[in-house]
Design a protein around this motif. Structure first.
Motif, short mmCIF file in Angstrom:
data_model
loop_
_atom_site.label_atom_id
_atom_site.label_comp_id
_atom_site.label_asym_id
_atom_site.label_seq_id
_atom_site.Cartn_x
_atom_site.Cartn_y
_atom_site.Cartn_z
N THR A 19 -5.71 -0.04 8.15
CA THR A 19 -5.76 -1.49 8.06
C THR A 19 -5.15 -1.97 6.75
OG1 THR A 19 -7.87 -1.28 9.20
CG2 THR A 19 -7.28 -3.47 8.44
N LYS A 20 -5.50 -1.27 5.68
CA LYS A 20 -5.01 -1.64 4.36
C LYS A 20 -3.47 -1.54 4.32
CE LYS A 20 -5.34 0.19 0.09
NZ LYS A 20 -5.66 1.51 -0.47
N LYS A 23 -1.84 -4.33 6.39
CA LYS A 23 -1.94 -5.64 5.74
C LYS A 23 -0.99 -5.74 4.55
CE LYS A 23 -6.36 -7.41 7.22
NZ LYS A 23 -7.81 -7.34 7.03
N GLU A 24 -0.89 -4.66 3.81
CA GLU A 24 0.00 -4.66 2.65
C GLU A 24 1.46 -4.84 3.07
OE1 GLU A 24 -2.71 -1.86 -0.25
OE2 GLU A 24 -0.71 -1.16 0.31
N SER A 27 2.04 -8.48 4.10
CA SER A 27 2.12 -9.46 3.02
C SER A 27 3.30 -9.18 2.08
CB SER A 27 0.80 -9.51 2.25
OG SER A 27 0.63 -8.31 1.53
N VAL A 35 -3.30 -9.70 12.24
CA VAL A 35 -3.92 -8.38 12.27
C VAL A 35 -5.36 -8.51 12.75
CG1 VAL A 35 -4.55 -6.35 10.94
CG2 VAL A 35 -2.52 -7.67 10.31
#
Lengths: 78, 325
Positions: A19-20, A23-24, A27, A35
């Motif tokens: 997930t991290k 998301k990174e 962005s 997401v």
């Protein structure tokens, strides 16, 4: 085009890691994507995955069982 | 094979650091340096090799194979063998279980896979080779595979379908030999290797702190506990040693990679290998977090039976090893 990204996983460290990363990537590259983290096992099973975490882009399972690199995620979202 | 490493560790401790050769701390340090580098090298090698094998047996292929082929009883062994090459993450156990049930694979065969997959995994094998050598590793792997097979057979005989949670029973009722369209990735080994390599590094990084701490504790014990220390308390003829070791092992899952180096030193100091193997099988193969996850698909009773049967098999193999080794 707006993508819907889903991360399937019951909440293990690997899934949180994925997930991290996702998301990174979104962005950092200012991508147009939503997401959603799917933790409900019944919903996960609808995607026919047997190994988590799995990455779903626009309702298609594109990666399962491992954490992809940022480059891979970017390629999958483009 | 590792003579160069042994020499390097000795050179570091006794020539560079100029520690006196009879000092306990020096011995412990020597052992620590040698052991940790050797084990990490072997661990990495095994994880890469297993990664290569696994990339040719992805889980979907395994499932399709097991649900398609009529194997006349050999499917328990096959499931157990597939469990060896499939990396296991306890959080995948539920989706995996459902996937198997959906594919019409019998419950016992699914259990055989669920037992062996965590029990004989790449990290455990790597640590075993580094700590105990090839012979003991082979023994562990073979008995792990047999243990999964036999537990699966027993669990199948017990007809446990009625203890599944209601929604799983529904899945079971609708099970067909469904084959998800599975297209094998046509990749050469050269294309696969970078991914496998990265995964191996990630795994190594994850277990590294535990392994180092485990070896450090082991190193200290190695230097300070006299050899044969445990023989008094845990002799082979102590009938309770194996069950106690097995019971103690189940809650210790979270740091299996740190516990194995400590156990190695205990064996060195006189704990019988069978008792130690029973303990390690419990540590590596049975985990409470996994049990909690399985609650979504099984009643507590079924989880209890599952763990009970596996523990029983572990104890039996512990006794067997103590007898034949």
């Amino acid at each position: 085009m707006k993508h819907t990204v889903k991360i399937l996983g019951t909440g293990c460290p690997k899934c949180q890691n994925l997930t991290k990363v996702v998301k990174e990537v979104i962005s950092e590259n200012k991508l147009d994507a939503s997401v959603e983290k799917v933790e409900d096992i019944l919903e996960i099973m609808q995607y026919n995955v047997m190994i988590t975490p799995a990455l779903v882009v626009d309702e298609k399972v594109v990666m399962k069982g491992r954490i992809p690199s940022k480059e891979e995620v970017l390629a999958l979202l483009n | 094979m590792f003579n160069w490493l042994e020499r390097m560790a000795k050179w570091l401790v006794y020539d560079v650091l100029r520690m006196p050769p009879e000092d306990h701390l020096a011995k412990a340090l020597d052992f620590f340096i040698y052991d940790s580098i050797k084990i990490l090298l072997l661990l990495f090698t095994v994880v890469v090799i297993m990664g290569v094998i696994n990339s040719y047996f992805p889980i979907d292929k395994v499932k399709n194979y097991l649900s398609r082929k009529k194997l006349y009883g050999a499917e328990f062994l096959m499931a157990s063998l597939f469990g060896v090459v499939t990396p296991f993450c306890s959080c995948s156990s539920v989706p995996l279980f459902i996937g198997f049930v959906r594919g019409g694979i019998p419950l016992g065969v699914t259990f055989a896979f669920l037992v062996t997959s965590p029990l004989v995994n790449e990290v455990a094998i790597g640590l075993f080779v580094g700590l105990f050598g090839l012979r003991t590793t082979l023994l562990y792997v073979v008995s792990g595979v047999l243990l999964g097979t036999i537990s699966g057979l027993i669990l199948q005989k017990l007809k446990l379908e009625k203890h599944l949670t209601p929604w799983v029973k529904e899945v079971l009722a609708n099970a067909q030999m469904e084959q998800n369209r599975f297209v094998a990735e046509k990749q050469t080994l050269k294309q696969r290797l970078p991914i496998i390599w990265q995964e191996a590094l990630k795994i190594l990084k994850g277990v590294l702190p535990y392994v180092i701490i485990g070896i450090a504790i082991g190193g200290l014990m190695h230097g300070y506990i006299p050899s044969g220390f445990f023989e008094k308390y845990m002799a082979k003829d102590n009938l309770f040693a194996v069950p106690i070791a097995t019971l103690l092992s189940v809650p210790m899952y979270s740091n299996a990679s740190g516990i194995l180096p400590v156990v190695q030193v205990l064996v060195d100091k006189g704990i019988p290998l069978g008792t130690a193997i029973a303990f390690m099988m419990g540590v590596v193969g049975l985990s409470l977090p996994e049990a909690m996850l399985l609650k979504k698909v099984m009643t507590m009773k079924l989880i209890g039976i599952f763990f009970g049967v596996v523990m029983l098999c572990i104890m039996v193999s512990g006794y067997l090893f103590n007898m034949i080794l």
